[in-house]
Design a protein around this motif. Structure first.
Motif, PDB file in Angstrom:
ATOM      1  N   SER A  74       0.806  -1.220   0.000  1.00  0.00           N
ATOM      2  CA  SER A  74       0.000   0.000   0.000  1.00  0.00           C
ATOM      3  C   SER A  74       0.844   1.277   0.000  1.00  0.00           C
ATOM      4  CB  SER A  74      -0.929   0.001   1.219  1.00  0.00           C
ATOM      5  OG  SER A  74      -1.761  -1.135   1.215  1.00  0.00           O
ATOM      6  N   GLY A  75       2.159   1.136   0.051  1.00  0.00           N
ATOM      7  CA  GLY A  75       3.028   2.303  -0.006  1.00  0.00           C
ATOM      8  C   GLY A  75       3.586   2.755   1.315  1.00  0.00           C
ATOM      9  N   TYR A  76       3.278   2.035   2.391  1.00  0.00           N
ATOM     10  CA  TYR A  76       3.775   2.408   3.715  1.00  0.00           C
ATOM     11  C   TYR A  76       5.295   2.343   3.750  1.00  0.00           C
ATOM     12  CZ  TYR A  76       4.946   1.600   8.674  1.00  0.00           C
ATOM     13  OH  TYR A  76       5.509   1.637   9.925  1.00  0.00           O
ATOM     14  N   GLY A  77       5.914   3.403   4.241  1.00  0.00           N
ATOM     15  CA  GLY A  77       7.361   3.434   4.381  1.00  0.00           C
ATOM     16  C   GLY A  77       8.126   3.712   3.110  1.00  0.00           C
ATOM     17  N   ALA A  78       7.435   4.074   2.034  1.00  0.00           N
ATOM     18  CA  ALA A  78       8.105   4.239   0.743  1.00  0.00           C
ATOM     19  C   ALA A  78       9.191   5.310   0.789  1.00  0.00           C
ATOM     20  CB  ALA A  78       7.081   4.576  -0.336  1.00  0.00           C
ATOM     21  N   THR A 281       8.059  -1.637  22.403  1.00  0.00           N
ATOM     22  CA  THR A 281       6.981  -1.704  21.424  1.00  0.00           C
ATOM     23  C   THR A 281       7.537  -1.847  20.016  1.00  0.00           C
ATOM     24  OG1 THR A 281       5.042  -0.581  20.492  1.00  0.00           O
ATOM     25  CG2 THR A 281       6.848   0.824  21.263  1.00  0.00           C
ATOM     26  N   LEU A 282       6.850  -2.632  19.209  1.00  0.00           N
ATOM     27  CA  LEU A 282       7.200  -2.786  17.792  1.00  0.00           C
ATOM     28  C   LEU A 282       6.341  -1.900  16.905  1.00  0.00           C
ATOM     29  CD1 LEU A 282       7.635  -6.657  17.800  1.00  0.00           C
ATOM     30  CD2 LEU A 282       9.445  -4.982  17.378  1.00  0.00           C
ATOM     31  N   VAL A 283       5.408  -1.161  17.524  1.00  0.00           N
ATOM     32  CA  VAL A 283       4.501  -0.288  16.768  1.00  0.00           C
ATOM     33  C   VAL A 283       4.973   1.144  16.964  1.00  0.00           C
ATOM     34  CG1 VAL A 283       2.104   0.366  16.381  1.00  0.00           C
ATOM     35  CG2 VAL A 283       2.646  -1.930  17.218  1.00  0.00           C
ATOM     36  N   THR A 284       5.697   1.663  15.977  1.00  0.00           N
ATOM     37  CA  THR A 284       6.306   2.987  16.089  1.00  0.00           C
ATOM     38  C   THR A 284       5.876   3.866  14.904  1.00  0.00           C
ATOM     39  OG1 THR A 284       8.281   2.588  14.771  1.00  0.00           O
ATOM     40  CG2 THR A 284       8.305   1.792  17.048  1.00  0.00           C
ATOM     41  N   PRO A 285       5.966   5.186  15.070  1.00  0.00           N
ATOM     42  CA  PRO A 285       5.572   6.101  13.982  1.00  0.00           C
ATOM     43  C   PRO A 285       6.721   6.477  13.056  1.00  0.00           C
ATOM     44  CG  PRO A 285       5.974   7.352  15.963  1.00  0.00           C
ATOM     45  CD  PRO A 285       6.235   5.910  16.316  1.00  0.00           C
ATOM     46  N   PHE A 286       7.836   5.779  13.113  1.00  0.00           N
ATOM     47  CA  PHE A 286       9.034   6.183  12.378  1.00  0.00           C
ATOM     48  C   PHE A 286       8.776   6.313  10.874  1.00  0.00           C
ATOM     49  CE2 PHE A 286      12.986   4.814  10.129  1.00  0.00           C
ATOM     50  CZ  PHE A 286      13.727   5.953  10.369  1.00  0.00           C
ATOM     51  N   LEU A 287       8.285   5.244  10.234  1.00  0.00           N
ATOM     52  CA  LEU A 287       8.074   5.280   8.789  1.00  0.00           C
ATOM     53  C   LEU A 287       6.910   6.184   8.412  1.00  0.00           C
ATOM     54  CD1 LEU A 287       8.693   1.535   7.827  1.00  0.00           C
ATOM     55  CD2 LEU A 287      10.261   3.462   7.661  1.00  0.00           C
ATOM     56  N   MET A 290       8.043   9.789   8.286  1.00  0.00           N
ATOM     57  CA  MET A 290       8.828  10.117   7.094  1.00  0.00           C
ATOM     58  C   MET A 290       7.940  10.190   5.859  1.00  0.00           C
ATOM     59  SD  MET A 290      12.440   8.122   7.739  1.00  0.00           S
ATOM     60  CE  MET A 290      13.262   8.980   6.421  1.00  0.00           C
ATOM     61  N   ASP A 291       6.916   9.322   5.790  1.00  0.00           N
ATOM     62  CA  ASP A 291       5.976   9.387   4.670  1.00  0.00           C
ATOM     63  C   ASP A 291       5.209  10.710   4.671  1.00  0.00           C
ATOM     64  OD1 ASP A 291       6.640   6.919   3.638  1.00  0.00           O
ATOM     65  OD2 ASP A 291       5.040   5.846   4.668  1.00  0.00           O
ATOM     66  N   LYS A 292       4.809  11.163   5.864  1.00  0.00           N
ATOM     67  CA  LYS A 292       3.977  12.371   5.964  1.00  0.00           C
ATOM     68  C   LYS A 292       4.787  13.663   5.908  1.00  0.00           C
ATOM     69  CE  LYS A 292       0.108  10.468   8.660  1.00  0.00           C
ATOM     70  NZ  LYS A 292      -0.629  10.554   9.953  1.00  0.00           N
ATOM     71  N   LEU A 293       5.946  13.654   6.544  1.00  0.00           N
ATOM     72  CA  LEU A 293       6.690  14.897   6.733  1.00  0.00           C
ATOM     73  C   LEU A 293       7.941  15.013   5.880  1.00  0.00           C
ATOM     74  CD1 LEU A 293       6.479  14.975  10.657  1.00  0.00           C
ATOM     75  CD2 LEU A 293       4.966  16.138   9.022  1.00  0.00           C
ATOM     76  N   GLY A 294       8.313  13.930   5.207  1.00  0.00           N
ATOM     77  CA  GLY A 294       9.572  13.934   4.484  1.00  0.00           C
ATOM     78  C   GLY A 294      10.698  13.403   5.362  1.00  0.00           C
ATOM     79  N   VAL A 295      11.850  13.209   4.757  1.00  0.00           N
ATOM     80  CA  VAL A 295      12.947  12.550   5.460  1.00  0.00           C
ATOM     81  C   VAL A 295      13.438  13.372   6.658  1.00  0.00           C
ATOM     82  CG1 VAL A 295      15.310  11.715   5.273  1.00  0.00           C
ATOM     83  CG2 VAL A 295      13.685  11.288   3.414  1.00  0.00           C
ATOM     84  N   ALA A 296      13.801  14.623   6.437  1.00  0.00           N
ATOM     85  CA  ALA A 296      14.401  15.420   7.504  1.00  0.00           C
ATOM     86  C   ALA A 296      13.421  15.696   8.634  1.00  0.00           C
ATOM     87  CB  ALA A 296      14.932  16.728   6.927  1.00  0.00           C
ATOM     88  N   ASP A 297      12.247  16.239   8.284  1.00  0.00           N
ATOM     89  CA  ASP A 297      11.261  16.557   9.315  1.00  0.00           C
ATOM     90  C   ASP A 297      10.728  15.303   9.988  1.00  0.00           C
ATOM     91  OD1 ASP A 297      11.575  19.220   8.796  1.00  0.00           O
ATOM     92  OD2 ASP A 297       9.785  19.421   7.555  1.00  0.00           O
TER      93      ASP A 297
END
Length: 381
Positions: A74-78, A281-287, A290-297
């Motif tokens: 579905s594109g998660y973490g792309a 926890t294995l459920v994190t907002p990391f990817l 980055m999908d929502k805010l871009g790499v740096a932000d």
């Protein structure tokens, strides 16, 4: 003439010609992100090539699906994965497509890079391929030698394919991030939230192999399976308020959270304070960040989030950690020893043929799996 002359002589050097004469292979790929209709079977996927001396090519006998495959479809973490694939943005005109999904592989080494001495063609191996590389729903896959391990001797390829990704994810959370090992688990109280999935079933067995007391949370219809795997206490999260049920039990030394969501708001209150107790926890907002805010932000937001949560809970006397899958051949070596000694077994929900990959994705998408969904790339495993 030179070839005929060479065949008549004993080999003088340790050279071998590549057995590959092919340029394409069958594979399941996606050409865009979306739902199940984006899956496409092709016989013309580019054959994998060894680019680095430490790589091997594996003929895939069996693979399996993980929730990350649904997410990647579905594109998660792309954003993060594409950065990992091409960090210097050298391939400006190319995309990640066609993309092959699938992380687990059990198969046979077909070819080794010049720097590989630990494996040789014909070795039966297993591995978990990192998500930024082409996956295992294909006839062949290339992997780094340090991601590969010898397959447990007691397992078939079908059975072995169910373990690498979930095993390494649990290994990362419990041992590398959580600090647990076979020498410090005896008598410790471990709580596993989401105990009937792939990571959960592995974690239950690993903790029991290391002599911990395990409380497992799952639905009632999975309780028999989880008890069979060794859990000491099994809590049905559907039978009432889960938080209240767990508060009636003694406090825990360690919590592994495979569920996330609202559980994080109250689960840390179940830990023993000021004792080194840890929540992972294995459920994190990391990817997602980055999908929502871009790499740096996205990386900045992630750092702020984990830092603030770690400090908040540290002031309350408990440790808060995030864990991620980490590819590791040496860790798989240790897992293989546990498997061959009978302390860990694969838990397989259903097996599909290679032609049934879309059906297997639908099965996984339906949720409530009891173990892994396995794909036999070569039949009769």
């Amino acid at each position: 003439q030179a070839l005929r002359w060479a065949r008549g002589r004993a080999p003088a050097r340790g050279l071998r010609a590549s057995p590959r004469a092919r340029t394409a292979m069958p594979s399941w790929v996606i050409d865009r992100y979306g739902c199940n209709e984006v899956l496409r079977f092709t016989r013309d996927m580019v054959f994998p090539i060894i680019h680095f001396p430490n790589e091997v090519i594996i003929k895939v006998h069996a693979a399996s699906l993980n929730p990350i495959d649904l997410s990647m479809r579905s594109g998660y973490g792309a954003t993060a994965l594409n950065m990992k694939r091409d960090p210097l943005k050298l391939k400006t005109g190319e995309t990640e497509f066609p993309l092959t999904l699938g992380r687990d592989v059990s198969g046979v080494v077909m070819e080794c890079g010049l720097g590989v001495s630990y494996f040789k063609p014909g070795d039966e191996v297993w591995a978990a391929i990192p998500p930024w590389k082409q996956g295992t729903l294909s006839e062949f896959v290339v992997a780094s030698g340090n991601e590969v391990s010898f397959k447990p001797k007691c397992l078939s390829h079908t059975e072995a394919a169910a373990l690498p990704y979930v095993g390494l994810t649990a290994w990362s959370a419990l041992k590398q991030v959580g600090g647990l090992n076979q020498n410090n688990c005896s008598g410790k109280r471990i709580l596993i939230l989401g105990a009937s999935g792939g990571v959960g079933t592995f974690a239950v067995q690993l903790m029991k192999a290391w002599d911990a007391h395990v409380t497992a949370v799952c639905s009632h219809d999975a309780s028999t399976l989880v008890k069979k795997l060794g859990a000491d206490d099994v809590i049905d999260y559907k039978s009432g308020n889960l938080e209240e049920q767990l508060k009636t039990l003694p406090l825990f030394d360690f919590i592994l959270d495979n569920v996330g969501g609202s559980t994080e708001k109250w689960a840390l209150d179940l830990l023993k304070k000021w004792s080194g107790a840890t929540y992972v926890t294995l459920v994190t907002p990391f990817l997602i960040n980055m999908d929502k805010l871009g790499v740096a932000d996205g990386m900045l937001q992630t750092g702020v989030t984990v830092g603030s949560k770690t400090l908040k809970h540290l002031l309350k006397g408990v440790h808060y950690r995030w864990a991620f899958f980490m590819p590791s051949g040496p860790s798989l070596d240790e897992i293989a020893e546990l498997v061959d000694s009978g302390k860990i077994q694969p838990v397989i929900d259903e097996v599909f043929s290679f032609s049934e990959v879309p059906k297997a994705f639908l099965k996984l998408e339906g949720g409530h799996a009891r173990g892994k969904t396995v794909i036999n790339v070569i039949s009769r495993q």
